[in-house]
Design a protein around this motif. Structure first.
Motif, PDB file in Angstrom:
ATOM      1  N   LEU A 173      13.405  -2.972  12.411  1.00  0.00           N
ATOM      2  CA  LEU A 173      12.278  -2.360  13.134  1.00  0.00           C
ATOM      3  C   LEU A 173      11.467  -3.374  13.941  1.00  0.00           C
ATOM      4  O   LEU A 173      11.146  -3.128  15.118  1.00  0.00           O
ATOM      5  N   LEU A 233      11.057   1.340   4.828  1.00  0.00           N
ATOM      6  CA  LEU A 233      10.876   2.076   6.089  1.00  0.00           C
ATOM      7  C   LEU A 233       9.486   2.731   6.113  1.00  0.00           C
ATOM      8  O   LEU A 233       8.783   2.683   7.134  1.00  0.00           O
ATOM      9  N   TRP A 263       7.214   1.356   9.255  1.00  0.00           N
ATOM     10  CA  TRP A 263       7.349   2.200  10.450  1.00  0.00           C
ATOM     11  C   TRP A 263       6.102   2.175  11.327  1.00  0.00           C
ATOM     12  O   TRP A 263       6.149   1.835  12.513  1.00  0.00           O
ATOM     13  N   THR A 269      15.373   4.555  17.722  1.00  0.00           N
ATOM     14  CA  THR A 269      15.402   4.220  16.299  1.00  0.00           C
ATOM     15  C   THR A 269      15.616   5.442  15.406  1.00  0.00           C
ATOM     16  O   THR A 269      16.245   5.343  14.345  1.00  0.00           O
ATOM     17  N   SER A 309       5.157  -1.023  12.951  1.00  0.00           N
ATOM     18  CA  SER A 309       6.076  -1.358  14.060  1.00  0.00           C
ATOM     19  C   SER A 309       5.648  -0.648  15.341  1.00  0.00           C
ATOM     20  O   SER A 309       5.723  -1.224  16.434  1.00  0.00           O
TER      21      SER A 309
END
Ligand code: BYC
Length: 311
Positions: free
Chosen positions: A129, A189, A193, A234, A196
């Motif tokens: 990421l 994640l 997330w 993504t 990011s």
């Protein structure tokens, strides 16, 4: 006949319009130079501070092979910092001034590096990421108007592409592993997330520097456009390995041809860039300590250079 400032400005604008690069010895407006020093030095600081969350896992990498890969990646990040500091120095500032600005809190670095790397899956998530977001931004910066910055980006992008793949490959393996490994990948994640998405900066309407930076072609695509590109590329990667993006508002919008996604927590973003994230103090303390520990190397190099000059 001596050139007036107006002539110089016109020549500069003509070069920008013709997609020619501005080079270190070319005349440039002072505000262009300052804006570049700000962005490029913050980019350099991000690369170097970004070594810390990953460095945290070097001694605990699960295999020798993983450790070698991680070591190589972290060394690349140090190298990126060096190209970027060198490119910034072509604008007439010294490395010392840039480092002082970081240590005194006058220069920022990417907010993402103020989050802790808690598990091995975080190393996968960072590569996938964080490097993934960085590439989207940096591909665009390969066309930035300042020559030394654009050229640094070309090499950096090649290396970042390997970094992104190594991170995704860690996630693929964990997602295919035991229930506990899959849960660890999902948890990473979940935590990486949103930070990011924050890497791309505030919404275009809130972005202080964007309008001028786009006119000067320092930035080639807007914060929101790049963020959208990252989300679009993504989401299918997460789906392919059975992981869920932690956003209930995420949905494919057929009419726009893009994913719609939820709102970022901008209060959190502001808190982190003001210095109040989970790891801001630790990151700066560690950087200062490493800088102080390396003082003898800089002194030895200066003494050697002075002796060589006098021979
Ligand atoms: N974090 O007007 P805006 C890597 C600040 S490392 C912190 O939109 P701009 C890696 C912004 O600086 C690669 N601060 O700004 C390494 C400004 O404050 P100042 C990192 C942020 O410059 C190791 C204010 O908010 N990549 O790949 O037009 C391991 C207003 O923003 C952030 C780069 O550095 C943020 N996320 O646009 C793994 C890319 N966002 O300066 C991976 C180069 C905004 O007025 N930089 N701010 O005090 C850029 O492309 C642009 O500077 C940005 C922001 C898109 C980030």
């Amino acid at each position: 006949m001596a050139e007036t400032t107006e002539d110089l400005e016109q020549a500069f604008e003509a070069k920008i319009a013709a997609e020619e690069k501005i080079e270190p010895k070319d005349w440039m407006p002072e505000a262009y130079r300052k804006n570049l020093v700000r962005q490029m030095s913050q980019h350099a600081h991000s690369e170097v501070i970004g070594m810390q969350p990953e460095g945290n896992w070097l001694t605990r990498a699960p295999t020798l092979k993983r450790k070698c890969i991680l070591l190589a990646k972290i060394q690349d990040e140090g190298g990126h910092g060096l190209y970027l500091y060198s490119a910034t120095e072509t604008l007439g500032v010294s490395r010392e001034e840039l480092i002082d600005a970081l240590h005194e809190g006058r220069a920022k670095y990417a907010s993402i590096f103020n989050y802790p790397s808690l598990t091995w899956a975080d190393i996968g998530a960072i590569g996938w990421l964080v490097d993934g977001a960085a590439i989207v931004n940096q591909i665009s910066l390969q066309r930035t108007s300042y020559g030394p910055y654009a050229r640094a980006m070309v090499r950096i992008c090649k290396e970042e592409s390997f970094h992104q793949r190594q991170g995704y490959e860690i996630m693929v393996e964990l997602a295919r592993g035991s229930d506990a490994q899959k849960a660890m990948a999902q948890d990473a994640l979940n935590r990486w997330w949103w930070p990011s998405l924050m890497m791309f900066g505030p919404h275009d309407a809130e972005s202080a520097h964007s309008a001028q930076s786009m006119l000067w072609k320092i930035k080639r695509q807007s914060n929101d456009d790049l963020r959208q590109k990252f989300v679009d590329q993504t989401v299918p990667q997460a789906e392919a390995i059975g992981l869920r993006i932690p956003d209930d508002a995420l949905v494919w919008n057929e009419a726009r041809g893009h994913y719609d996604f939820g709102e970022i927590d901008w209060d959190e973003f502001q808190r982190v860039i003001r210095g109040d994230g989970l790891c801001n103090r630790q990151r700066l303390r560690h950087h200062k300590q490493a800088h102080d520990d390396g003082a003898w190397v800089r002194e030895a190099m200066a003494a050697y250079a002075a002796r060589e000059e006098n021979v």
